[in-house]
Scaffold this active site. Structure first.
Site, PDB file in Angstrom:
ATOM      1  N   ASN A 223       0.842  -1.198   0.000  1.00 11.86           N
ATOM      2  CA  ASN A 223       0.000   0.000   0.000  1.00 11.86           C
ATOM      3  C   ASN A 223       0.878   1.248   0.000  1.00 11.86           C
ATOM      4  O   ASN A 223       2.103   1.146  -0.072  1.00 11.86           O
ATOM      5  CB  ASN A 223      -0.954  -0.013   1.201  1.00 11.86           C
ATOM      6  N   ASP A 320      -5.174  -9.755  12.476  1.00 10.67           N
ATOM      7  CA  ASP A 320      -5.260  -8.357  12.904  1.00 10.67           C
ATOM      8  C   ASP A 320      -4.264  -8.162  14.053  1.00 10.67           C
ATOM      9  O   ASP A 320      -4.495  -8.642  15.173  1.00 10.67           O
ATOM     10  CB  ASP A 320      -6.688  -8.044  13.360  1.00 10.67           C
ATOM     11  N   ILE A 321      -3.166  -7.502  13.773  1.00  6.36           N
ATOM     12  CA  ILE A 321      -2.079  -7.420  14.752  1.00  6.36           C
ATOM     13  C   ILE A 321      -2.513  -6.703  16.025  1.00  6.36           C
ATOM     14  O   ILE A 321      -2.310  -7.197  17.143  1.00  6.36           O
ATOM     15  CB  ILE A 321      -0.853  -6.718  14.136  1.00  6.36           C
ATOM     16  N   VAL A 322      -3.116  -5.529  15.884  1.00  4.45           N
ATOM     17  CA  VAL A 322      -3.450  -4.756  17.076  1.00  4.45           C
ATOM     18  C   VAL A 322      -4.509  -5.475  17.917  1.00  4.45           C
ATOM     19  O   VAL A 322      -4.441  -5.480  19.160  1.00  4.45           O
ATOM     20  CB  VAL A 322      -3.911  -3.330  16.690  1.00  4.45           C
ATOM     21  N   PHE A 337      -4.751   2.951  15.066  1.00  3.84           N
ATOM     22  CA  PHE A 337      -4.905   4.008  14.071  1.00  3.84           C
ATOM     23  C   PHE A 337      -5.908   3.547  13.026  1.00  3.84           C
ATOM     24  O   PHE A 337      -5.944   2.365  12.653  1.00  3.84           O
ATOM     25  CB  PHE A 337      -3.575   4.337  13.412  1.00  3.84           C
ATOM     26  N   LYS A 355     -11.981  -3.896  18.789  1.00  5.27           N
ATOM     27  CA  LYS A 355     -10.625  -4.421  18.982  1.00  5.27           C
ATOM     28  C   LYS A 355     -10.131  -4.262  20.418  1.00  5.27           C
ATOM     29  O   LYS A 355      -8.976  -4.572  20.729  1.00  5.27           O
ATOM     30  CB  LYS A 355      -9.669  -3.733  18.007  1.00  5.27           C
TER      31      LYS A 355
END
Length: 421
Positions: A223, A320-322, A337, A355
């Site tokens: 990206n 999803d890392i966070v 973010f 999350k």
């Protein structure tokens, strides 16, 4: 290595120039110190004025040059006292044999020697003289006494001298001296930050930049993230006294001063390293990275050759890392973010809850004046319910300024959490 020069904007340096051919280097030294953002005033002895004019230093420093002990234009005629109070550091470069001897003897018969006795600021000397004068027992005795008195001596360099001799006695290059001055103030600033900074003693992990998901050995999915926001936040956290680890995707940015950088490429590698940082100890996790949502199901071992008008590549969802970090038992303070192109605040508020984050910062990357590749940004910050804090709108500013405001928001949240009943 990058460095935030704004920390030197309120630091005052007196550069004292004594008689010697090396005085020409002092003109360059003024420029280098100014380049770092220091305020510089120049003091010249009569000997120095025989080698270079006060007008040169006035032009370079942007300040009047001080040459006389009794200054009729100074407040109460006591220019040496005013200068002594103004200085954060007195740097004598070049420092002649005569000036060193005066300091040791406690003489006060000119502006510089009087200034030396009147100041509470650190004093540095960069001796420059003939190699035999440097080696003389009297000079070495004086240097030893000055060191015992707390004076910092910048050792001379060896080489050919103006008199034709070869040996120790050359004043080091201006760039080297300016670098030492910068490092001194940086270490002092860091020591204060580690004790009194907003994030003093905290261990912070930050993810930044894009990820690259390989298709074959030469192609990948990625990206437009440049990592600028994450790197700015890393610098701001370090300046606030934190110990910072930066997990950086593939970006072309210098590592912020004092920050530990670990380069990663794919989302899976970023997740693995994030979990490892949790094991090492992490108080705050800030996820600014633009992690690819999907990766290729099977990466081709060799370059895929063109064959036909279409190429079908199967994708699988990346973790999803966070959200994964937020679910760990040893959960740090979580900052997410959200980069959106529409319904920005609505999506961000939803991610905050879904999350299980403590704080989320969102911005509209559809705007052409902020976001990806821009040096400026604007954000809205939301906090989890237990912090009982209203959202904060961070108006358009440089990413460095936005980063500092985000650090303040993290600090305020950490000190405002309401214990659950």
């Amino acid at each position: 290595m990058s460095f935030d020069l704004s920390v030197f904007a309120n630091k005052n340096i007196i550069l004292a120039v004594t008689g010697g051919i090396a005085a020409y280097k002092s003109a360059i030294l003024v420029r280098r110190l100014k380049d770092y953002g220091f305020n510089v005033r120049v003091v010249m002895t009569k000997g120095a004025q025989a080698f270079i004019t006060p007008l040169t230093f006035q032009a370079l420093s942007g300040n009047p040059v001080h040459t006389e002990l009794l200054d009729t234009e100074a407040e109460a005629g006591m220019g040496h006292i005013e200068l002594a109070r103004w200085a954060d550091l007195i740097l004598v470069a070049p420092a002649s044999c005569d000036s060193l001897a005066k300091f040791v003897a406690g003489l006060a018969d000119d502006l510089l020697s009087t200034l030396y006795l009147a100041t509470k600021a650190p004093v540095w000397v960069a001796p420059a003289m003939n190699q035999q004068m440097w080696a003389a027992k009297a000079t070495q005795r004086n240097l030893n006494t000055l060191v015992e008195d707390g004076v910092h001596v910048i050792m001379p360099a060896a080489g050919a001298q103006a008199c034709g001799d070869v040996g120790l006695g050359r004043m080091p290059e201006p760039e080297e001296i300016a670098e030492q001055v910068k490092d001194y103030f940086h270490k002092a600033q860091r020591a204060l930050a580690e004790k009194f900074g907003l994030l003093a003693g905290k261990k912070v992990t930050i993810t930044a930049g894009p990820t690259r998901e390989a298709i074959d050995p030469v192609r990948y999915i990625s990206n437009h993230s440049t990592g600028k926001m994450g790197f700015a936040i890393a610098a701001a956290c370090y300046a606030a006294g934190a110990k910072v680890t930066l997990l950086a995707g593939p970006v072309s940015l210098d590592t912020p001063n004092g920050v530990r950088r670990i380069n990663v490429s794919s989302a899976m590698k970023m997740l693995d390293e994030s979990l490892h940082q949790l094991e090492e100890g992490c108080d705050i996790f800030i996820a600014t990275a633009a992690v690819a949502d999907y990766r290729v199901a099977e990466v081709a071992e060799h370059k895929i050759k063109k064959a036909g008008d279409e190429l079908n590549v199967a994708l699988v969802k990346n973790p999803d890392i966070v959200a994964t970090i937020a679910q760990q038992s040893k959960r740090p303070f979580m900052v997410g973010f959200a980069a959106e192109t529409r319904n920005v605040e609505e999506y961000a508020a939803g991610k905050l809850v879904a999350k299980k984050l403590d704080m989320i910062a969102c911005n509209d990357v559809s705007r052409k004046d902020i976001g990806f590749a821009s040096d400026e940004n604007a954000m809205t910050v939301f906090f989890a319910e237990q912090y009982q804090m209203e959202k904060r709108d961070l108006e358009k500013a440089s990413k460095q300024e936005i980063a500092q405001q985000l650090v303040e928001a993290v600090h305020d949240a950490l000190h405002n959490e309401i214990d659950p009943v």
